[in-house]
Write a protein that holds these residues in place. Sequence first.
Motif, PDB file in Angstrom:
ATOM      1  N   ASP A 167       0.752  -1.296   0.132  1.00  0.00           N
ATOM      2  CA  ASP A 167      -0.108  -0.139  -0.004  1.00  0.00           C
ATOM      3  C   ASP A 167       1.031   1.422  -0.052  1.00  0.00           C
ATOM      4  OD1 ASP A 167      -2.669   1.258   0.058  1.00  0.00           O
ATOM      5  OD2 ASP A 167      -1.975   1.736   2.128  1.00  0.00           O
ATOM      6  N   PHE A 168       1.862   1.251   0.766  1.00  0.00           N
ATOM      7  CA  PHE A 168       2.876   2.679   1.068  1.00  0.00           C
ATOM      8  C   PHE A 168       3.589   2.637  -0.412  1.00  0.00           C
ATOM      9  CE2 PHE A 168       7.093   4.211   1.945  1.00  0.00           C
ATOM     10  CZ  PHE A 168       6.580   5.430   2.402  1.00  0.00           C
ATOM     11  N   THR A 214       1.472   3.717  -3.380  1.00  0.00           N
ATOM     12  CA  THR A 214       1.196   5.337  -3.247  1.00  0.00           C
ATOM     13  C   THR A 214       2.372   6.309  -3.465  1.00  0.00           C
ATOM     14  OG1 THR A 214      -0.209   4.805  -1.312  1.00  0.00           O
ATOM     15  CG2 THR A 214       0.445   7.111  -1.461  1.00  0.00           C
ATOM     16  N   ASN A 215       3.560   5.624  -3.492  1.00  0.00           N
ATOM     17  CA  ASN A 215       4.664   6.485  -3.837  1.00  0.00           C
ATOM     18  C   ASN A 215       6.044   5.444  -3.913  1.00  0.00           C
ATOM     19  OD1 ASN A 215       6.761   8.284  -4.521  1.00  0.00           O
ATOM     20  ND2 ASN A 215       6.108   9.742  -2.946  1.00  0.00           N
ATOM     21  N   ARG A 229      -5.855   0.926  -4.668  1.00  0.00           N
ATOM     22  CA  ARG A 229      -4.656   0.133  -4.210  1.00  0.00           C
ATOM     23  C   ARG A 229      -5.168  -1.076  -3.361  1.00  0.00           C
ATOM     24  NH1 ARG A 229      -3.128   5.512  -2.174  1.00  0.00           N
ATOM     25  NH2 ARG A 229      -3.440   4.627  -0.288  1.00  0.00           N
ATOM     26  N   GLN A 230      -6.225  -1.175  -2.739  1.00  0.00           N
ATOM     27  CA  GLN A 230      -6.693  -2.176  -1.819  1.00  0.00           C
ATOM     28  C   GLN A 230      -7.249  -3.082  -2.925  1.00  0.00           C
ATOM     29  OE1 GLN A 230      -5.867  -2.747   1.259  1.00  0.00           O
ATOM     30  NE2 GLN A 230      -4.630  -0.942   0.996  1.00  0.00           N
ATOM     31  N   ARG A 275       1.742   5.280  -9.614  1.00  0.00           N
ATOM     32  CA  ARG A 275       1.689   5.842  -8.499  1.00  0.00           C
ATOM     33  C   ARG A 275      -0.166   5.872  -8.526  1.00  0.00           C
ATOM     34  NH1 ARG A 275       4.907  11.346  -7.240  1.00  0.00           N
ATOM     35  NH2 ARG A 275       4.503  10.670  -5.103  1.00  0.00           N
ATOM     36  N   GLN A 276      -0.594   5.234  -7.229  1.00  0.00           N
ATOM     37  CA  GLN A 276      -2.132   5.178  -6.976  1.00  0.00           C
ATOM     38  C   GLN A 276      -2.408   6.077  -5.819  1.00  0.00           C
ATOM     39  OE1 GLN A 276      -5.308   5.405  -7.476  1.00  0.00           O
ATOM     40  NE2 GLN A 276      -4.612   3.999  -9.344  1.00  0.00           N
ATOM     41  N   ASP A 277      -3.081   7.255  -5.981  1.00  0.00           N
ATOM     42  CA  ASP A 277      -3.450   7.926  -5.004  1.00  0.00           C
ATOM     43  C   ASP A 277      -4.828   7.445  -4.329  1.00  0.00           C
ATOM     44  OD1 ASP A 277      -1.377   9.699  -5.091  1.00  0.00           O
ATOM     45  OD2 ASP A 277      -2.722  11.115  -6.494  1.00  0.00           O
ATOM     46  N   ASP A 278      -5.557   6.609  -4.980  1.00  0.00           N
ATOM     47  CA  ASP A 278      -6.944   6.376  -4.502  1.00  0.00           C
ATOM     48  C   ASP A 278      -6.798   4.971  -3.560  1.00  0.00           C
ATOM     49  OD1 ASP A 278      -9.475   4.962  -4.205  1.00  0.00           O
ATOM     50  OD2 ASP A 278     -10.058   5.865  -5.995  1.00  0.00           O
ATOM     51  N   PRO A 279      -7.054   5.069  -2.468  1.00  0.00           N
ATOM     52  CA  PRO A 279      -6.984   3.819  -1.400  1.00  0.00           C
ATOM     53  C   PRO A 279      -7.842   2.656  -1.998  1.00  0.00           C
ATOM     54  CG  PRO A 279      -7.273   5.911  -0.157  1.00  0.00           C
ATOM     55  CD  PRO A 279      -7.529   6.219  -1.719  1.00  0.00           C
TER      56      PRO A 279
END
Length: 133
Positions: free
Chosen positions: A97-98, A101-102, A122-123, A115-119
């Motif tokens: 997850d971290f 994000t970046n 990502r989940q 990069r994925q800003d949407d949690p």
Amino acid sequence: MGQMTAMAFAAVVLGVIGLPRVAQAQFTVPTTPQVVDAATLFARQCGTCHVASVDGGPRQGPNLHGVMGRRAGSLAGFAYTEGYVNSGIVWDEATLDFYLTNPQAMFPGSVMAYRQDDPAVRQTIIAWLKEQR
């Protein structure tokens, strides 16, 4: 006739005699986001650079089949940078997850461009990767 009156008159005349109409959209724009299954989401978001299959080789990125519980930088047949190889990180939900994000925050100089800003996205990807064992 004043300038505004002449412009208003011209607008009425053009409206009455008509001009060719601009083509209108031939489809309906969805009002809610299209829901896709996790495998399709992975393919769309990650599939350019990664596969997640038993018999899949690396692409620009390593094969992600069995990534959960695997030590970062350890998959044979892929040339990792030293940051991955020497990190000692074992991939789990929190580290992925971290990372998603970046990636550059976890591994400075990483060539991972995604990069994925949407949690939620990502989940969904992480949950799907957990199933790929």
